[in-house]
Scaffold this active site. Structure first.
Site, PDB file in Angstrom:
ATOM      1  NE  ARG A   1       0.243   1.557   3.304  1.00 14.90           N
ATOM      2  CZ  ARG A   1       1.178   2.466   3.496  1.00 14.90           C
ATOM      3  NH1 ARG A   1       2.453   2.112   3.603  1.00 14.90           N
ATOM      4  NH2 ARG A   1       0.903   3.748   3.602  1.00 14.90           N
ATOM      5  N   GLY A   2       0.251   2.421  -0.157  1.00  9.26           N
ATOM      6  CA  GLY A   2       1.022   3.648  -0.359  1.00  9.26           C
ATOM      7  C   GLY A   2       1.080   3.886  -1.859  1.00  9.26           C
ATOM      8  CB  ALA A   3       0.212   6.887  -3.856  1.00  5.93           C
TER       9      ALA A   3
ATOM     10  CD  GLN B   1      -2.852   2.918   6.755  1.00  5.98           C
ATOM     11  OE1 GLN B   1      -3.432   3.258   7.783  1.00  5.98           O
ATOM     12  NE2 GLN B   1      -3.481   2.813   5.607  1.00  5.98           N
TER      13      GLN B   1
ATOM     14  CG  ASP C   1      -3.057   8.190  -1.392  1.00  4.71           C
ATOM     15  OD1 ASP C   1      -3.004   8.729  -0.270  1.00  4.71           O
ATOM     16  OD2 ASP C   1      -2.639   7.038  -1.625  1.00  4.71           O
TER      17      ASP C   1
ATOM     18  CG  ASN D   1      -2.182  11.576   2.487  1.00  4.37           C
ATOM     19  OD1 ASN D   1      -1.625  10.724   1.810  1.00  4.37           O
ATOM     20  ND2 ASN D   1      -1.865  11.771   3.756  1.00  4.37           N
ATOM     21  CE  LYS D   2      -5.021   5.694   4.360  1.00  3.44           C
ATOM     22  NZ  LYS D   2      -6.043   4.859   3.654  1.00  3.44           N
TER      23      LYS D   2
ATOM     24  NE  ARG E   1      -6.279   0.730  -1.604  1.00  5.79           N
ATOM     25  CZ  ARG E   1      -5.575   1.326  -0.651  1.00  5.79           C
ATOM     26  NH1 ARG E   1      -4.273   1.112  -0.556  1.00  5.79           N
ATOM     27  NH2 ARG E   1      -6.165   2.133   0.208  1.00  5.79           N
TER      28      ARG E   1
HETATM   29  O1  MRU Z   1      -4.472   3.289   2.104  1.00  5.04           O
HETATM   30  P1  MRU Z   1      -2.988   3.497   1.981  1.00  5.04           P
HETATM   31  O2  MRU Z   1      -2.213   2.957   3.127  1.00  5.04           O
HETATM   32  O3  MRU Z   1      -2.483   2.991   0.633  1.00  5.04           O
HETATM   33  O4  MRU Z   1      -2.830   5.065   1.994  1.00  5.04           O
HETATM   34  C1  MRU Z   1      -1.541   5.614   1.941  1.00  5.04           C
HETATM   35  C2  MRU Z   1      -1.487   7.083   2.084  1.00  5.04           C
HETATM   36  O5  MRU Z   1      -2.487   7.745   2.237  1.00  5.04           O
HETATM   37  C3  MRU Z   1      -0.134   7.705   1.954  1.00  5.04           C
HETATM   38  O6  MRU Z   1      -0.042   8.851   2.727  1.00  5.04           O
HETATM   39  C4  MRU Z   1       0.073   8.076   0.484  1.00  5.04           C
HETATM   40  O7  MRU Z   1      -0.118   6.960  -0.352  1.00  5.04           O
HETATM   41  C5  MRU Z   1       1.420   8.642   0.222  1.00  5.04           C
HETATM   42  S1  MRU Z   1       2.633   7.421   0.385  1.00  5.04           S
HETATM   43  C6  MRU Z   1       4.154   7.959  -0.081  1.00  5.04           C
END
Ligand code: MRU
Length: 342
Positions: free
Chosen positions: A45-47, A186, A227, A237-238, A85
């Site tokens: 996970r993470g963009a 996270q 994201d 973002n999250k 996603r």
């Molecule tokens: O749902 P996730 O864990 O994939 O969400 C991640 C985030 O919101 C991060 O802050 C974002 O992807 C930036 S990661 C470098």
């Protein structure tokens, strides 16, 4: 150093982020369905990490493709990966780049090389962001971050945590407050683990404690990842990031975003058009398999929110620190390139 996603002879190897920090378990995925499932269930996970994983998923599909049906097979694989996603645009950006390559060659090795290039470029962009962004962090600062925007969320080094890491490596005294980041945790599970691993002082707080520490003067600045960033600077973002940005504005604390160019979607004029993923209500009603809410209760579980550009003091990308008005600074830095969503 932990490898988030790696191409090997045996398949795509990932550290399973659903079991960290209790267990350091690696999974090996050998087909596109396996990679799609890993993205959907957030093993990865993470963009930017999702983008790299998806690119490697298409490389697996290229190895398995019938040369007579090359583009049809790859298009079918692209659709499976694109349906995992919806919010992080890096996924669609990476898939589009891989499909562009697939239209110029039928050699799977070239697609493997393209996926590896996407990974290598991501690390290079993160290091560049670190160099630009470290200047925003004064010596002795305490930085609040939300979610995990570190090595685990990228091909390596991290975006928001990359900036913090760069300041730390430059010898600055930097302390981090990490929001635990309900419901998927996270911050508690990944950011705290990653920073402790690297020797950066980190203090874990629950999400609802941020206002308390801001009011008491304990937070000097906020930095998060992203994201998807629209052409006007609005940033998805999250979930919870928007609330942190509002709090930061109220307390006069600068709020920064760090993201590589693969996270910008210039086809969207504002954040209103960013699709927001809704995830399983069980993430809210249960903690590690144990019910914490009454059976049958109504639940909402949006995975992301959008922070309006007006709350963002600067956006760190690999080209430098972009400042308002973002419509102009983003266009000047990224030119005419636009990420494709779908
Ligand atoms: O749902 P996730 O864990 O994939 O969400 C991640 C985030 O919101 C991060 O802050 C974002 O992807 C930036 S990661 C470098």
């Amino acid at each position: 150093v932990v490898e988030t996603v790696e191409w090997t002879e045996k398949g795509v190897v990932m550290i399973d982020q659903t079991v960290l920090p209790v267990e350091e378990r690696y999974v090996t995925l050998t087909d596109v369905e396996g990679v799609a499932e890993a993205i959907r269930t957030m093993k990865v996970r993470g963009a930017p990490a999702i983008g790299v994983a998806a690119a490697m998923g298409l490389a697996l599909a290229a190895q398995a493709a019938d040369p007579e049906r090359w583009l049809e097979d790859l298009e079918a694989a692209r659709r499976i990966l694109a349906a995992t996603r919806p919010t992080a645009v890096n996924l669609f950006w990476a898939l589009e780049r891989m499909m562009r390559k697939a239209r110029t060659t039928r050699d799977p090795h070239e697609l493997i090389a393209e996926a590896q290039a996407i990974k290598a470029e991501d690390i290079a962009m993160n290091e560049a962001m670190g160099r630009h962004g470290a200047e925003l962090i004064p010596d002795g600062a305490t930085v609040l971050t939300h979610c995990n925007a570190g090595a685990l969320a990228t091909a390596g080094f991290g975006t928001a945590l990359g900036v913090i890491r760069a300041a730390h490596l430059a010898g600055k005294d930097v302390k981090v407050f990490a929001d635990e980041t309900r419901p998927f945790l996270q911050g508690a599970r990944l950011t705290a683990w990653e920073l402790m691993h690297d020797g950066v002082p980190v203090t874990l707080i629950t999400d609802n404690m941020a206002a308390f520490f801001m009011k008491n003067g304990r937070i000097d600045l906020v930095i998060t990842g992203a994201d998807r960033i629209a052409a006007n600077g609005d940033t998805a973002n999250k979930i919870g990031t928007y609330g942190v940005a509002v709090l930061a504005r109220h307390h006069g604390i600068p709020f920064y975003v760090a993201a590589p160019s693969s996270t910008f979607d210039l086809s969207l004029p504002s954040g209103e058009q960013i699709p927001i993923e809704r995830r399983n209500p069980a993430e809210v009603t249960h903690l590690f398999g144990s019910r914490v809410a009454p059976e049958g209760v109504a639940v909402e579980n949006p995975a992301f929110d959008v922070t309006p550009a007006e709350l963002i003091a600067g956006i760190v990308c690999e080209h430098g620190v972009l400042r308002p008005p973002y419509v102009e600074s983003i266009r000047a830095a990224l030119g005419s390139r636009s990420a494709v969503s779908g």
